[in-house]
Design a protein around this motif. Sequence first.
Motif, PDB file in Angstrom:
ATOM      1  N   PHE A 127      11.959  -9.659  -5.054  1.00  0.00           N
ATOM      2  CA  PHE A 127      11.336 -10.055  -3.857  1.00  0.00           C
ATOM      3  C   PHE A 127      11.483  -9.264  -2.868  1.00  0.00           C
ATOM      4  N   ARG A 128      12.451  -9.552  -2.197  1.00  0.00           N
ATOM      5  CA  ARG A 128      13.946  -8.639  -0.871  1.00  0.00           C
ATOM      6  C   ARG A 128      13.178  -7.610  -1.134  1.00  0.00           C
ATOM      7  N   ARG A 129      14.152  -6.422  -2.008  1.00  0.00           N
ATOM      8  CA  ARG A 129      13.792  -5.319  -2.648  1.00  0.00           C
ATOM      9  C   ARG A 129      12.255  -4.997  -2.088  1.00  0.00           C
ATOM     10  N   TRP A 130      11.411  -5.245  -2.493  1.00  0.00           N
ATOM     11  CA  TRP A 130      10.472  -4.938  -3.099  1.00  0.00           C
ATOM     12  C   TRP A 130       9.846  -4.865  -1.178  1.00  0.00           C
ATOM     13  N   ILE A 131       9.769  -5.808  -1.149  1.00  0.00           N
ATOM     14  CA  ILE A 131       9.116  -5.638   0.221  1.00  0.00           C
ATOM     15  C   ILE A 131       9.493  -4.364   1.134  1.00  0.00           C
ATOM     16  N   HIS A 132      11.518  -4.362   1.093  1.00  0.00           N
ATOM     17  CA  HIS A 132      11.879  -3.508   1.916  1.00  0.00           C
ATOM     18  C   HIS A 132      11.444  -2.170   1.486  1.00  0.00           C
ATOM     19  N   GLU A 133      11.389  -2.368   0.186  1.00  0.00           N
ATOM     20  CA  GLU A 133      10.273  -0.236  -0.167  1.00  0.00           C
ATOM     21  C   GLU A 133       9.778  -0.395  -0.183  1.00  0.00           C
ATOM     22  N   THR A 134       8.445  -1.316   0.243  1.00  0.00           N
ATOM     23  CA  THR A 134       6.858  -1.259   0.087  1.00  0.00           C
ATOM     24  C   THR A 134       5.887  -1.716   1.289  1.00  0.00           C
ATOM     25  N   LEU A 135       6.430  -2.375   1.720  1.00  0.00           N
ATOM     26  CA  LEU A 135       6.219  -2.586   3.515  1.00  0.00           C
ATOM     27  C   LEU A 135       6.852  -2.457   4.714  1.00  0.00           C
ATOM     28  N   ILE A 136       7.696  -2.235   4.459  1.00  0.00           N
ATOM     29  CA  ILE A 136       8.647  -2.685   5.725  1.00  0.00           C
ATOM     30  C   ILE A 136       7.974  -0.350   6.469  1.00  0.00           C
ATOM     31  N   THR A 137       8.492   0.662   5.656  1.00  0.00           N
ATOM     32  CA  THR A 137       7.111   1.755   6.092  1.00  0.00           C
ATOM     33  C   THR A 137       5.410   1.799   7.006  1.00  0.00           C
ATOM     34  N   THR A 138       4.784   0.376   6.985  1.00  0.00           N
ATOM     35  CA  THR A 138       3.928   0.111   7.117  1.00  0.00           C
ATOM     36  C   THR A 138       4.021   0.726   9.059  1.00  0.00           C
ATOM     37  N   ILE A 139       4.719  -0.263   9.338  1.00  0.00           N
ATOM     38  CA  ILE A 139       4.628  -0.334  11.024  1.00  0.00           C
ATOM     39  C   ILE A 139       6.345   0.375  11.474  1.00  0.00           C
ATOM     40  N   PRO A 140       6.270   1.191  11.951  1.00  0.00           N
ATOM     41  CA  PRO A 140       7.218   2.113  11.392  1.00  0.00           C
ATOM     42  C   PRO A 140       7.681   2.035  13.581  1.00  0.00           C
ATOM     43  N   GLU A 141       9.063   1.857  13.831  1.00  0.00           N
ATOM     44  CA  GLU A 141       9.397   1.804  15.179  1.00  0.00           C
ATOM     45  C   GLU A 141       9.228   1.912  15.909  1.00  0.00           C
ATOM     46  N   LYS A 142       8.829   3.443  15.724  1.00  0.00           N
ATOM     47  CA  LYS A 142       7.963   4.191  16.577  1.00  0.00           C
ATOM     48  C   LYS A 142       7.096   4.640  15.798  1.00  0.00           C
ATOM     49  N   GLY A 143       5.948   4.988  16.602  1.00  0.00           N
ATOM     50  CA  GLY A 143       4.345   5.687  15.787  1.00  0.00           C
ATOM     51  C   GLY A 143       3.013   4.291  15.592  1.00  0.00           C
ATOM     52  N   LYS A 144       2.517   5.298  14.284  1.00  0.00           N
ATOM     53  CA  LYS A 144       0.841   4.827  14.726  1.00  0.00           C
ATOM     54  C   LYS A 144       1.438   2.977  13.467  1.00  0.00           C
ATOM     55  N   VAL A 145       0.418   2.426  14.040  1.00  0.00           N
ATOM     56  CA  VAL A 145       1.035   1.292  12.580  1.00  0.00           C
ATOM     57  C   VAL A 145      -0.281   1.537  11.692  1.00  0.00           C
ATOM     58  N   ASP A 146       0.283   1.742  10.066  1.00  0.00           N
ATOM     59  CA  ASP A 146      -0.525   1.741   8.668  1.00  0.00           C
ATOM     60  C   ASP A 146      -1.164   0.408   8.898  1.00  0.00           C
ATOM     61  N   LEU A 147      -2.263   0.118   9.496  1.00  0.00           N
ATOM     62  CA  LEU A 147      -3.471  -0.933   9.536  1.00  0.00           C
ATOM     63  C   LEU A 147      -3.951  -1.190   7.975  1.00  0.00           C
ATOM     64  N   ARG A 148      -4.694   0.397   7.379  1.00  0.00           N
ATOM     65  CA  ARG A 148      -5.128   0.422   5.855  1.00  0.00           C
ATOM     66  C   ARG A 148      -3.874  -0.033   5.048  1.00  0.00           C
ATOM     67  N   GLY A 149      -3.144   0.280   5.030  1.00  0.00           N
ATOM     68  CA  GLY A 149      -1.884   0.262   4.261  1.00  0.00           C
ATOM     69  C   GLY A 149      -1.436  -1.323   3.860  1.00  0.00           C
ATOM     70  N   LEU A 150      -1.563  -1.706   5.362  1.00  0.00           N
ATOM     71  CA  LEU A 150      -0.896  -3.110   5.449  1.00  0.00           C
ATOM     72  C   LEU A 150      -1.993  -3.801   4.317  1.00  0.00           C
ATOM     73  N   ARG A 151      -3.347  -3.511   4.384  1.00  0.00           N
ATOM     74  CA  ARG A 151      -4.520  -4.429   4.238  1.00  0.00           C
ATOM     75  C   ARG A 151      -4.730  -4.124   3.175  1.00  0.00           C
ATOM     76  N   GLU A 152      -4.299  -3.159   2.642  1.00  0.00           N
ATOM     77  CA  GLU A 152      -4.190  -2.504   0.669  1.00  0.00           C
ATOM     78  C   GLU A 152      -2.744  -3.381   0.134  1.00  0.00           C
ATOM     79  N   ILE A 153      -1.920  -3.516   0.440  1.00  0.00           N
ATOM     80  CA  ILE A 153      -1.387  -4.523   0.231  1.00  0.00           C
ATOM     81  C   ILE A 153      -0.974  -5.657   0.040  1.00  0.00           C
ATOM     82  N   ALA A 154      -1.808  -6.276   0.918  1.00  0.00           N
ATOM     83  CA  ALA A 154      -2.181  -7.627   1.124  1.00  0.00           C
ATOM     84  C   ALA A 154      -1.975  -8.484  -0.428  1.00  0.00           C
TER      85      ALA A 154
END
Length: 478
Positions: A69-96
């Motif tokens: 489960f940890r690896r899946w979150i790491h591979e799938t979720l982390i990139t939706t909110i990068p350290e710098k840059g725009k939040v992928d709100l659509r991506g968050l909603r689609e992953i939910a």
Amino acid sequence: MFRFGRHFVRVKEIKAFEQRLHHYLVDHPGQLSDAHTVLFRYALRLAQVNLFKNEEGQDINLSPQIDPFRRWIHETLITTIPEKGKVDLRGLREIAPILQIRTEKIRAEIFESRKNDFSPAYFDADLSQKKLAIVLGGGGGSGLLHLGLFSLLSDLGITPELVVGSSMGALLGMIRVMKRDYDPVATALTLPKQFDYTTIFKPFTGYSRYGFPGAFHLNLLRTATEIFTAGFGNSMPRFSDLPVKFEVVATGIRKGFKLDEKKYEKFRDPGNANPLAARKRMQLFFSAVRQLSKNSRFLTQVVFGREDTKDFPIIEAAGFSCSVPGLLHYDVFHDDPDTVEPLDAMFEKNELLRLCDGGIVSNVPSRVAWESVQLGSIGTRNAHIMSFDVFAPIPSSRNMLWIPAQQYARSAVLSNIPYSDHHIVYKNTPSPLYLFVNSYTKLKTIVESSHEQLADSVKYLTAALEPLNLKLCFPEKE
């Protein structure tokens, strides 16, 4: 690598993502539904679980089950909110919706396989409520701002479950951990109204048993004992006596370090008990710091308050943590077994030569707090760690003298930040030389300044400690 180093590597990016998501949701309310907000917060907490302490106080290792489960979150979720840059709100909603399915699946697997170890209700209650741990950095008189933090938390009705202090942070942390509630007025009345340097600073005699030598000996025991007796009715509290978990960081200097104790005797002046008054004494301090920095291989972090020092007096621990190398010497001149025996064991185990100021190795020791939580010191491993830096190298007219020492401490501070959930740097601080407050008005000014500088952080703190309403995303289980 330290004991939980591998686990931190596994969860480091998830922990950082949790912080970014938390700040985004607080700053942009309504961008995710309430149900999805609870889902994300629960799932990220679940993904960071390693050992889980059940109702009987036993540690259950859930890491093997949670790793996929940890690896899946790491591979799938982390990139939706990068350290710098725009939040992928659509991506968050689609992953939910996918996150919902995966979270329910791993949750069900854990409950079924561990049904004899803990109840689902107990597990969810633990993950639903974060506890607060605070890390108090050192910095001489600048650390008086921590008193403002204590009163602010009191105003918010929040009691920390863990306090970790280094140097001045250890000294002030003693005041906070004596009771679960905090009364700022009673604290102000307890502090000495008039201060005589000759009471607490004595010329260094040349005798050093455990402490690194300095131009003056810090006679903390007498003053602190008077404060604790007057304010709390306990003249010599030990770590095991405290209602709030407390840990103190000091620097251990290993054998092999070349120590010239005699040179520090030259700078004592019985006629002038203010150790900060003479420029040459400050030069001695900077000389000691330079020598230690060039020999960092001989330095190690020492933590008081854990199992091997649970009956150690907190005053003695804070004394060592505040003993500024070359300037202030602190030592033990008695043979109380609860003090001497743990020190002797510590020195033998770590091959130590002397102890000195905790700020030398870790001025804002957030890793100590994170590790303490992982050790199970406060029961739950679900903690929100806030760290407070009062000694950052911020140029100002009253700070220029301290920039070299602050820059030296900076690298260790930066390496500790990833272990904290919210790292706060005070930008407007009293001078490090402003060690003692002799009036309520001055203390009130410092407290108010602290409140002003912490105002923007209150919303993040209160949101982090707000219990999750799991009925919103797991209604069938309630």
